[in-house]
Design a protein around this motif. Structure first.
Motif, short mmCIF file in Angstrom:
data_model
loop_
_atom_site.label_atom_id
_atom_site.label_comp_id
_atom_site.label_asym_id
_atom_site.label_seq_id
_atom_site.Cartn_x
_atom_site.Cartn_y
_atom_site.Cartn_z
N GLY A 134 0.33 -1.30 -0.32
CA GLY A 134 0.25 0.27 -0.42
C GLY A 134 1.42 0.76 -0.27
O GLY A 134 0.20 2.02 0.07
N GLY A 135 1.97 0.99 0.03
CA GLY A 135 3.21 2.31 0.41
C GLY A 135 3.35 2.81 1.45
O GLY A 135 2.30 2.44 2.44
N LEU A 136 3.80 3.50 2.51
CA LEU A 136 4.39 4.19 2.87
C LEU A 136 2.73 4.99 3.58
O LEU A 136 2.85 6.48 3.11
CB LEU A 136 5.47 5.37 3.36
N THR A 137 2.36 5.10 4.78
CA THR A 137 1.28 5.89 4.94
C THR A 137 1.88 6.15 6.63
O THR A 137 0.49 7.27 6.77
CB THR A 137 -0.43 4.64 5.42
N TYR A 138 2.83 5.90 7.49
CA TYR A 138 3.01 6.43 8.95
C TYR A 138 3.77 6.99 8.73
O TYR A 138 4.59 6.47 7.89
CB TYR A 138 3.00 5.68 9.33
N SER A 139 4.25 8.16 9.33
CA SER A 139 6.23 9.31 9.75
C SER A 139 5.16 9.33 10.75
O SER A 139 5.04 11.13 10.61
CB SER A 139 6.56 9.66 8.21
N ARG A 140 6.53 9.39 11.99
CA ARG A 140 6.01 10.23 12.98
C ARG A 140 7.78 9.41 14.36
O ARG A 140 8.16 8.79 13.66
CB ARG A 140 4.71 10.28 13.42
N LEU A 141 8.41 10.74 14.21
CA LEU A 141 9.39 10.94 15.82
C LEU A 141 7.91 9.45 16.86
O LEU A 141 7.17 9.43 16.85
CB LEU A 141 9.28 11.90 16.50
N CYS A 142 9.61 9.36 17.39
CA CYS A 142 8.48 8.02 18.34
C CYS A 142 7.54 8.70 19.48
O CYS A 142 7.43 9.94 20.44
CB CYS A 142 10.05 7.36 19.43
#
Length: 287
Positions: free
Chosen positions: A156-164
């Motif tokens: 599905g491709g990348l859907t999330y990007s976030r710091l810890c």
């Protein structure tokens, strides 16, 4: 004239206000044996997925945490550091999700990156996440900004990007840990007080997480409403992406991110996700 004061001793007991010191909640830890695990998990299928002997089990409300055991999918054995079972996330009805954990945290041996498989609380589908260190060239990048030709090929491709997400504290509860996307503490703070900064993995204290979800047009979503885009009754041949599939995709993502860090070509991978073009919400080829 001196000001008079009322002695608390003269106030009737029924009217006296007393301060209450609330003690921090603790979670009882028990040895993880078949005798303790089966009554808590309530599932022979779930018990069969826990590999090895020993470890600990703890429960708080509807959340169970097992440590010190590996976790078996139909395709591999995951060297799990934490295995969560969360009643709030468990899908309704019977299906291939029976016996699956709702969160697994482990460190991938090949890439050295921390990985998480996590179930969506509302709809019951699984997601995968990989944490990269601060010296990685993609650290801090938004998922939508990652170039499509950089070598990321995941479901599905990348859907999330976030710091810890916020790290553990002595008052953190199992229900929070079961949903948190961050590295595993060396000693889970939900039942052991944090005494030193080294109770965290120092090298990962500010990891940046990339993730994917299995709720696309070609995915069977366990708790989807009838006639919704993810309904089981849809005409599309939807497939439930089980723990084996999500672990495979997570490990593949970790390998790809490691190759990007090393400046290497994208590694060969086991299996391939559906092309993004199959999902009307996404365009083009794979991410």
């Amino acid at each position: 004239m001196a000001k008079t004061t009322k002695s608390k001793a003269l106030v009737p007991a029924g009217q006296r206000k007393t301060s209450v010191m609330r003690k921090a909640a603790t979670v009882a830890v028990a040895p993880a044996t078949d005798g303790t695990l089966l009554p808590i998990l309530g599932s022979d299928l779930a018990l069969a997925k826990l590999i090895g002997d020993g470890g600990d089990v703890m429960r708080e409300g509807g959340v169970v945490l097992v440590t010190g055991r590996a976790y078996a999918t139909r395709a591999c054995v995951v060297p799990a550091e934490e295995i969560f079972y969360d009643q709030a996330a468990r899908p309704d009805g019977k299906g291939p999700w029976l016996g699956e954990a709702d969160k697994i945290s482990w460190r991938d041996g090949a890439s050295g990156y921390d990985c998480i498989m996590l179930r969506n609380t509302d709809n019951g589908f699984l997601c995968g996440y990989v944490g990269i260190p601060k010296d990685h060239p993609l650290w801090g990048w938004d998922a939508n900004a990652v170039p499509p030709d950089i070598g990321i090929d995941v479901h599905g491709g990348l859907t999330y990007s976030r710091l810890c997400e916020e790290g553990p504290s002595p008052t953190r509860r199992l229900a929070v840990e079961a949903r948190r996307i961050c590295h595993v503490t060396l000693r889970p703070a939900v039942y052991h007080p944090v005494e030193h900064a080294t109770d965290h993995r120092v090298e990962d204290s500010h990891a940046w997480w990339f993730g994917f979800s299995c709720d696309h047009a070609y995915d069977l979503i366990p708790n989807a409403r009838p006639n919704s885009s993810g309904s089981k009754s849809s005409e599309l041949g939807r497939i439930y992406r089980d723990d084996a599939y999500v672990v495979r995709e997570t490990v593949a993502l970790a390998a790809q991110l490691r190759a990007i860090a090393e400046g290497d070509a994208a590694p060969a991978r086991d299996g391939a996700p559906p092309p993004l073009g199959l999902d009307p919400r996404r365009g083009g080829g794979r991410g």
